[in-house]
Design an enzyme around this catalytic site. Structure first.
Site, PDB file in Angstrom:
ATOM      1  N   LYS A 104      -6.163 -10.925  -9.202  1.00 10.58           N
ATOM      2  CA  LYS A 104      -6.673 -11.661  -8.275  1.00 10.58           C
ATOM      3  C   LYS A 104      -8.646 -10.263  -7.919  1.00 10.58           C
ATOM      4  O   LYS A 104      -8.383  -8.867  -8.514  1.00 10.58           O
ATOM      5  CB  LYS A 104      -6.714 -11.099  -6.575  1.00 10.58           C
ATOM      6  N   LYS A 135     -12.489  -4.493  -6.474  1.00  9.96           N
ATOM      7  CA  LYS A 135     -13.258  -3.696  -6.807  1.00  9.96           C
ATOM      8  C   LYS A 135     -11.834  -2.607  -7.478  1.00  9.96           C
ATOM      9  O   LYS A 135     -12.185  -2.232  -8.630  1.00  9.96           O
ATOM     10  CB  LYS A 135     -13.935  -3.065  -5.650  1.00  9.96           C
ATOM     11  N   LYS A 180       0.903  -0.914   0.146  1.00  5.15           N
ATOM     12  CA  LYS A 180       0.305  -0.046   0.331  1.00  5.15           C
ATOM     13  C   LYS A 180       1.162   1.247  -0.307  1.00  5.15           C
ATOM     14  O   LYS A 180       0.468   2.214  -0.796  1.00  5.15           O
ATOM     15  CB  LYS A 180      -1.018   0.480   0.999  1.00  5.15           C
TER      16      LYS A 180
END
Ligand code: TRP
Length: 328
Positions: free
Chosen positions: A191, A194, A111
């Site tokens: 994967k 969204k 991240k």
């Protein structure tokens, strides 16, 4: 009964990957365990987001979870920010959480690398809040995907350190890995997620679902209709394992490897099963969306049940810590 806790980020809507990878399993667990399922909005604020949308994202997520079959009479479903003990315990645990271990968390590193302008303390402490979620309810079983293995290991380390310093208080939570194969997105590459825009949302209308399936990536070796394929390399075949019976699976397996059927025929057969599941989920979801008071009541009750348990845990923790607040 052993206690299960799991959490999901309020992305706003469940997609097929969330459903097959997590929520379907939540539904299965609610008969065998005392289950707490949480929409983790305090986790979500560690990344950039639109405040005006957060409450409805959390609520829509809860509705989708209910639509999938989580039953508020058998499991406790709630939104994290309605139970302030989560953040309170997270602060306490941060005083035993080893910084060196946190620095090794691959999700934090990912991240941080993707969003170099938003490396904040909350993002770093995210796994500590996750440990607090689990420990507040005395959960010993945590259904998660492989990507959460490290976070759960850390939670166990936090338990050991807390207990060593303040006395036996928490049990070490164990992961409950699902045997679900990884659900890739429509691109057949990453994967399903969204943020990657490669999903089928559970609430999408049937024709949109078919359009997405129709154009979804299959085994790249099947360029022409007459090219045989390898089902094991095809995400559509993975989906058949969830939506088709053994006979149908065998049929498409043979059809693919011998080029007896084309990808479109295989996808049509998949769609038959997907339709059945999604229409059941859609019907339940529509009924809930038509009755907002019912959703309010379910979430209020879930939060009350959660607060009841979390409050007792926090009272014990404050007392273990010898805090002024425990002296009452
Ligand atoms: N971090 C988890 C995820 O992104 C969500 C989560 C938050 C969670 N708290 C949890 C999962 C506690 C299991 C237990 O998937």
């Amino acid at each position: 009964m052993e206690i299960v806790f799991s959490g999901i980020q309020p992305s706003g809507e469940l997609h097929l990957g969330n459903y097959l990878g997590a929520v379907r399993n939540w539904v299965a667990l609610q008969d065998q365990y005392r289950c707490f399922y949480c929409v983790v909005d305090y986790h979500a604020i560690t990344q950039p987001y639109e405040p005006a949308e957060m409450a409805s994202r959390a609520r829509n997520m809860a509705v989708d979870i209910l639509a999938c079959g989580v039953d508020p009479d058998r499991a406790t479903l709630f939104v994290q920010s309605e139970v302030p003990e989560h953040t309170e315990l997270a602060w306490v645990l941060s005083s035993v959480a080893p910084q060196g271990e946190l620095e090794r968390m691959t999700q934090f590193k990912d991240k941080a690398a993707h969003n170099p302008h938003n490396i904040n303390l909350g993002l770093f402490a995210y796994p500590v809040l996750q440990a607090a979620d689990i420990l507040l309810y005395g959960a010993t079983r945590v259904p998660v995907g492989e990507d959460q293995r490290q976070h759960l290991e850390l939670a166990r380390e936090i338990v050991r350190r807390f207990n060593a310093r303040f006395g036996e208080t928490f049990a070490e939570p164990m992961p409950l890995f699902s045997t679900t194969p990884k659900i890739l997105g429509l691109d057949g590459q990453a994967k399903m997620s969204k943020s990657l825009g490669n999903t089928i949302a559970l609430r999408e209308p049937e024709n949109v679902v078919w359009d997405k399936l129709r154009t979804a990536a299959t085994d790249p070796a099947r360029v022409k209709r007459t090219d045989p394929g390898t089902p094991e390399k095809c995400n559509v075949y993975t989906l058949h394992k969830f939506f088709s019976d053994a006979e149908k699976q065998a049929y498409v397996h043979t059809g693919c490897t011998t080029a007896g059927i084309g990808c479109i025929e295989c996808k049509k057969m998949l769609f038959e099963g997907v339709k059945v599941d999604l229409s059941r989920i859609r019907a339940r979801g529509d009924a809930l969306r038509a009755d907002p008071a019912r959703v309010d009541a379910i979430l209020a009750r879930g939060a009350a049940e959660a607060r009841q348990v979390a409050g007792q845990t926090m009272a014990r923790v404050r007392s273990r810590l010898g805090l002024h607040a425990a002296k009452a």
